[in-house]
Scaffold this active site. Sequence first.
Site, PDB file in Angstrom:
ATOM      1  N   THR A  49      23.612  20.498   4.233  1.00 18.50           N
ATOM      2  CA  THR A  49      23.520  21.909   3.861  1.00 18.50           C
ATOM      3  C   THR A  49      23.825  22.020   2.368  1.00 18.50           C
ATOM      4  O   THR A  49      24.088  21.018   1.702  1.00 18.50           O
ATOM      5  CB  THR A  49      24.524  22.764   4.660  1.00 18.50           C
ATOM      6  OG1 THR A  49      25.858  22.509   4.167  1.00 18.50           O
ATOM      7  CG2 THR A  49      24.473  22.441   6.147  1.00 18.50           C
ATOM      8  N   CYS A  50      23.826  23.243   1.855  1.00 18.07           N
ATOM      9  CA  CYS A  50      24.105  23.411   0.426  1.00 18.07           C
ATOM     10  C   CYS A  50      25.549  23.037   0.087  1.00 18.07           C
ATOM     11  O   CYS A  50      25.855  22.694  -1.052  1.00 18.07           O
ATOM     12  CB  CYS A  50      23.809  24.841  -0.012  1.00 18.07           C
ATOM     13  SG  CYS A  50      24.740  26.093   0.885  1.00 18.07           S
ATOM     14  N   ASN A  51      26.438  23.091   1.084  1.00 21.42           N
ATOM     15  CA  ASN A  51      27.852  22.824   0.814  1.00 21.42           C
ATOM     16  C   ASN A  51      28.340  21.470   1.303  1.00 21.42           C
ATOM     17  O   ASN A  51      29.470  21.084   1.013  1.00 21.42           O
ATOM     18  CB  ASN A  51      28.732  23.915   1.440  1.00 21.42           C
ATOM     19  CG  ASN A  51      28.676  25.200   0.648  1.00 21.42           C
ATOM     20  OD1 ASN A  51      28.574  25.167  -0.573  1.00 21.42           O
ATOM     21  ND2 ASN A  51      28.719  26.329   1.325  1.00 21.42           N
ATOM     22  N   GLU A 114      32.905  31.257   8.824  1.00 25.07           N
ATOM     23  CA  GLU A 114      31.515  31.736   8.788  1.00 25.07           C
ATOM     24  C   GLU A 114      30.731  31.135   9.958  1.00 25.07           C
ATOM     25  O   GLU A 114      30.896  29.964  10.294  1.00 25.07           O
ATOM     26  CB  GLU A 114      30.865  31.409   7.440  1.00 25.07           C
ATOM     27  CG  GLU A 114      30.853  29.938   7.074  1.00 25.07           C
ATOM     28  CD  GLU A 114      29.530  29.280   7.342  1.00 25.07           C
ATOM     29  OE1 GLU A 114      28.644  29.961   7.881  1.00 25.07           O
ATOM     30  OE2 GLU A 114      29.391  28.087   7.029  1.00 25.07           O
ATOM     31  N   PRO A 115      29.884  31.945  10.612  1.00 23.95           N
ATOM     32  CA  PRO A 115      29.208  31.503  11.838  1.00 23.95           C
ATOM     33  C   PRO A 115      27.958  30.667  11.611  1.00 23.95           C
ATOM     34  O   PRO A 115      27.507  29.981  12.523  1.00 23.95           O
ATOM     35  CB  PRO A 115      28.854  32.831  12.524  1.00 23.95           C
ATOM     36  CG  PRO A 115      28.664  33.799  11.389  1.00 23.95           C
ATOM     37  CD  PRO A 115      29.644  33.372  10.322  1.00 23.95           C
ATOM     38  N   GLN A 120      23.612  25.364  11.952  1.00 26.07           N
ATOM     39  CA  GLN A 120      23.178  24.222  11.138  1.00 26.07           C
ATOM     40  C   GLN A 120      23.552  22.895  11.802  1.00 26.07           C
ATOM     41  O   GLN A 120      22.779  21.934  11.768  1.00 26.07           O
ATOM     42  CB  GLN A 120      23.798  24.329   9.740  1.00 26.07           C
ATOM     43  CG  GLN A 120      23.256  25.507   8.935  1.00 26.07           C
ATOM     44  CD  GLN A 120      24.072  25.776   7.677  1.00 26.07           C
ATOM     45  OE1 GLN A 120      25.276  25.525   7.629  1.00 26.07           O
ATOM     46  NE2 GLN A 120      23.423  26.299   6.648  1.00 26.07           N
ATOM     47  N   GLU A 192      20.225  39.215  -3.850  1.00 28.52           N
ATOM     48  CA  GLU A 192      20.778  38.399  -2.769  1.00 28.52           C
ATOM     49  C   GLU A 192      21.741  39.180  -1.886  1.00 28.52           C
ATOM     50  O   GLU A 192      21.709  39.060  -0.657  1.00 28.52           O
ATOM     51  CB  GLU A 192      21.491  37.180  -3.368  1.00 28.52           C
ATOM     52  CG  GLU A 192      22.033  36.218  -2.329  1.00 28.52           C
ATOM     53  CD  GLU A 192      22.706  35.004  -2.954  1.00 28.52           C
ATOM     54  OE1 GLU A 192      23.398  34.281  -2.227  1.00 28.52           O
ATOM     55  OE2 GLU A 192      22.536  34.788  -4.178  1.00 28.52           O
ATOM     56  N   THR A 193      22.600  40.005  -2.506  1.00 27.43           N
ATOM     57  CA  THR A 193      23.570  40.763  -1.717  1.00 27.43           C
ATOM     58  C   THR A 193      22.876  41.756  -0.797  1.00 27.43           C
ATOM     59  O   THR A 193      23.219  41.870   0.386  1.00 27.43           O
ATOM     60  CB  THR A 193      24.562  41.497  -2.642  1.00 27.43           C
ATOM     61  OG1 THR A 193      25.232  40.546  -3.475  1.00 27.43           O
ATOM     62  CG2 THR A 193      25.591  42.263  -1.827  1.00 27.43           C
ATOM     63  N   ILE A 194      21.897  42.489  -1.329  1.00 27.62           N
ATOM     64  CA  ILE A 194      21.152  43.440  -0.503  1.00 27.62           C
ATOM     65  C   ILE A 194      20.382  42.702   0.592  1.00 27.62           C
ATOM     66  O   ILE A 194      20.260  43.185   1.728  1.00 27.62           O
ATOM     67  CB  ILE A 194      20.205  44.293  -1.367  1.00 27.62           C
ATOM     68  CG1 ILE A 194      21.006  45.234  -2.270  1.00 27.62           C
ATOM     69  CG2 ILE A 194      19.241  45.097  -0.494  1.00 27.62           C
ATOM     70  CD1 ILE A 194      21.832  46.280  -1.529  1.00 27.62           C
TER      71      ILE A 194
END
Length: 418
Positions: A49-51, A114-115, A120, A192-194
């Site tokens: 994943t990205c992290n 975070e779910p 993933q 991104e936030t919206i």
Amino acid sequence: MTLLALGINHKTAPVSLRERVSFSPDKLDQALDSLLAQPMVQGGVVLSTCNRTELYLSVEERDDLQEALIRWLCDYHNLNEDDLRNSLYWHQDNDAVSHLMRVASGLDSLVLGEPQILGQVKKAFADSQKGHMKASELERMFQKSFSVAKRVRTETDIGASAVSVAFAACTLARQIFESLSTVTVLLVGAGETIELVTRHLREHKVQKMIIANRTRERAQILADEVGAEVIALSDIDERLREADIIISSTASPLPIIGKGMVERALKSRRNQPMLLVDIAVPRDVEPEVGKLANAYLYSVDDLQSIISHNLAQRKAAAVEAETIVAQEASEFMAWLRAQSASETIRDYRSQAEQVRDELTAKALAALEQGGDAQTIMQDLAWKLTNRLIHAPTKSLQQAARDGDNERLNILRDSLGLE
């Protein structure tokens, strides 16, 4: 057989290294084939994943195991081993099981609880099963981790409170409006936030969304995903009266929604309340709007206080979750050891049965040839006894020769000797 988890994540490596170690979806099959081609690897799952990028493996224990796997990872990504070694973590057996359970439960995530990570992990496991999964122990470990993550979600409040601005905005809306399915939401901006806000709103069955943005093209892409209407920023004044909830996040240097605009909207709505959530910096909504009756204005600072409170709640829930993970990991390893014992018992029983069948067949053949029954039965009993006690006798003798009293006592106990 040994279970391993090794990799890097947001806590051990910068993004510049994480992106070099990641596995792209289109090359994942190739990577799994290459990984399983390593002689010590019996089964593998790649989570990228990205992290984080992590390898979950079932392997045969050997002296150079760690070096061999690091070498494979570096060769595959054309990395210098020194660049990776200091950022790499390595977990084995109980620690590997515990790590996967923590990851799947969101306890090791950048955003605690975070779910998304569970989905993933499930996808990584599913990808590994497309002709790649070979080790049943690894499969059991993942299946158990999924059930543990579900238990953590069910029995703790790890995911109950908003810890992102987008989620907090939606949580606030749900607290004020009994049901979001009947409200109209005006979203100002299309960043991104919206985008995250629209996803949360869609999950809560919001039927009508209007997106106002400076450029129509970007807004239209988002609108097509969620079934929203797109308008220009200049149309907000006219359409504001339709909105029960306004959530704004733009990069505008000046406020987009002023006090007069909201006053006119409230008058047209016959003072039905409006919730305005301004998550922009600088602010998109004039602060004076908050002084109007029936206009409930929340800024990004208000949301941050909600997030801070909720994060404290999640941290408290994480303590409970860690207890669940520790218990479940311990029970899984006990089950795994029992499985290993079951195989040994099965092999031992099979060996004894082979001896029995062999000697019984010889005894029956002797009886058919007219031999004395008593002599044949005594011979069968003597040979059966000697064959069955041969291996334990050798082990007892060797333990005595070695002066290994601990092993001798274990053998005596195993044989039921007082």
